[in-house]
Design an enzyme around this catalytic site. Structure first.
Site, short mmCIF file in Angstrom:
data_model
loop_
_atom_site.label_atom_id
_atom_site.label_comp_id
_atom_site.label_asym_id
_atom_site.label_seq_id
_atom_site.Cartn_x
_atom_site.Cartn_y
_atom_site.Cartn_z
N HIS A 78 36.25 49.60 27.54
CA HIS A 78 34.83 49.44 27.82
C HIS A 78 33.96 49.67 26.60
O HIS A 78 32.89 49.06 26.48
CB HIS A 78 34.43 50.35 28.97
CG HIS A 78 35.07 49.96 30.26
ND1 HIS A 78 35.27 50.84 31.30
CD2 HIS A 78 35.57 48.76 30.69
CE1 HIS A 78 35.85 50.21 32.30
NE2 HIS A 78 36.04 48.96 31.96
N HIS A 113 41.25 39.56 35.47
CA HIS A 113 41.75 40.54 36.45
C HIS A 113 40.62 41.54 36.71
O HIS A 113 40.61 42.65 36.19
CB HIS A 113 43.00 41.25 35.92
CG HIS A 113 44.17 40.33 35.72
ND1 HIS A 113 44.24 39.45 34.66
CD2 HIS A 113 45.31 40.16 36.44
CE1 HIS A 113 45.38 38.77 34.73
NE2 HIS A 113 46.04 39.19 35.81
N SER A 169 34.91 46.69 34.31
CA SER A 169 34.46 45.73 33.30
C SER A 169 33.44 44.72 33.84
O SER A 169 32.45 44.42 33.15
CB SER A 169 35.66 45.01 32.70
OG SER A 169 36.56 45.93 32.12
N GLU A 190 40.16 37.68 40.74
CA GLU A 190 40.94 38.81 41.26
C GLU A 190 41.83 38.30 42.39
O GLU A 190 41.34 37.63 43.31
CB GLU A 190 40.02 39.93 41.75
CG GLU A 190 40.75 41.10 42.39
CD GLU A 190 41.81 41.72 41.50
OE1 GLU A 190 42.94 41.90 41.97
OE2 GLU A 190 41.51 41.99 40.32
N GLY A 204 44.48 35.20 38.00
CA GLY A 204 43.67 35.07 36.80
C GLY A 204 44.33 34.29 35.68
O GLY A 204 43.66 33.61 34.90
N ASP A 227 43.07 41.21 31.22
CA ASP A 227 43.29 42.63 31.46
C ASP A 227 44.24 42.85 32.65
O ASP A 227 43.86 43.46 33.64
CB ASP A 227 41.92 43.26 31.73
CG ASP A 227 41.99 44.73 32.08
OD1 ASP A 227 42.95 45.38 31.66
OD2 ASP A 227 41.08 45.21 32.78
#
Length: 287
Positions: free
Chosen positions: A19, A42, A100, A118, A144, A164
């Site tokens: 982050h 993701h 995120s 997702e 994703g 991610d």
């Protein structure tokens, strides 16, 4: 397999690195007035309750955002990150923590877009509840890795992709490399940030991932943060971000941030070849 839930790990040291880098990337991209798009492969649930059952079971946030929040005045370059947390906690503290997508949403402008993917059914429902009312946000219940390349190049043709995955499946390393190669071929001007864990010696796949990425991408920036020495077999001692097409001189911002994050988040002294607990370097394909 869809057993992974990020709520058990929200706000830990790996989230801090991810982050922090995401905050600085978006801030640099927002310098230009042209609108941009943020894509998340993701996305998770968007917002996490650090007082909830999942987070309390591991209590990983105490040594992550818990440590950093107490020292936030020492990190003025992360003001947007702390502002995003504060916006979710009007009474103070950091009990509600932004994933995120929420972090990106907080910093983006009215004419920017967010495309979130997702696959986990419960997570995508929570994500829609948290962010779905925002007209800038498009949420896709899909894989994703497949969805990212299908949705590129985006409109507007400027922005950032976060890849991610949880890496709970052994093939995730190969899928990340293939996904990035396909995405970069479709949208070479985009910026990409790929998060990965650093695990015990017997399980760590980070170096293999970076080698695979370097076969596909001419050059990219690597930023890593470790909070304890690497174990032989189990545990995540650190994490990294591979950044493709970072903004100009972006590594200079990370060079001043990473050592200070390492000091705040270190759980044990790291006595190894990387005694500092952090790494920052460009990886370039050999001629």
């Amino acid at each position: 397999m869809l057993s992974y839930l990020h709520g058990f790990h929200a706000g830990n040291h790996a989230d801090i690195l991810k982050h922090a880098v995401l905050t600085l990337l978006l801030e640099a991209l927002l310098v230009k007035p042209k609108s941009l798009v943020y894509l998340d492969s993701h996305a998770g649930s968007g917002v996490y309750d650090l007082t909830g059952e999942q987070a309390r079971k591991t209590d990983e946030s105490a040594d992550g955002i818990g440590r950093l929040w107490a020292r936030r005045e020492s990190f003025p370059e992360l003001a947007r990150y702390f502002d995003a947390i504060a916006a979710l906690n009007p009474g103070g503290g950091y009990a509600r923590y932004p994933g995120s997508p929420q972090l990106a949403r907080h910093g983006l402008r009215a004419d920017d877009r967010l495309i979130l993917m997702e696959l986990h059914k419960a997570e995508v429902q929570t994500l829609r509840h948290a962010l779905g009312s925002d007209p800038r946000v498009n949420i896709h219940h899909r894989d994703g890795f497949e969805g990212l390349t299908a949705l590129l190049p985006p409109k507007p043709p400027r922005g950032l992709v976060l890849i991610d995955p949880p890496y709970e499946i052994k093939t995730d390393v190969d899928r990340v490399a293939a996904c990035l190669a396909a995405a970069h071929a479709r949208w070479p001007a985009g910026s990409y940030a790929i998060w990965y864990p650093r695990l015990g010696v017997q399980r760590d796949q980070a170096d293999r991932l970076l080698r695979k990425l370097s076969r596909e991408i001419p050059e990219f920036l690597v930023a890593e943060l470790a909070v304890r020495p690497q174990a032989d077999d189990f545990g995540m001692h650190g994490s990294g971000m591979a950044i493709v097409n970072p903004p100009w001189r972006f590594e200079e911002r990370l060079a001043t941030l990473l050592p200070r994050l390492a000091d705040v988040l270190a759980l044990e002294p790291i006595q190894s070849g990387r005694a500092t607990g952090w790494r920052l370097e460009w990886l370039r394909r050999s001629a």
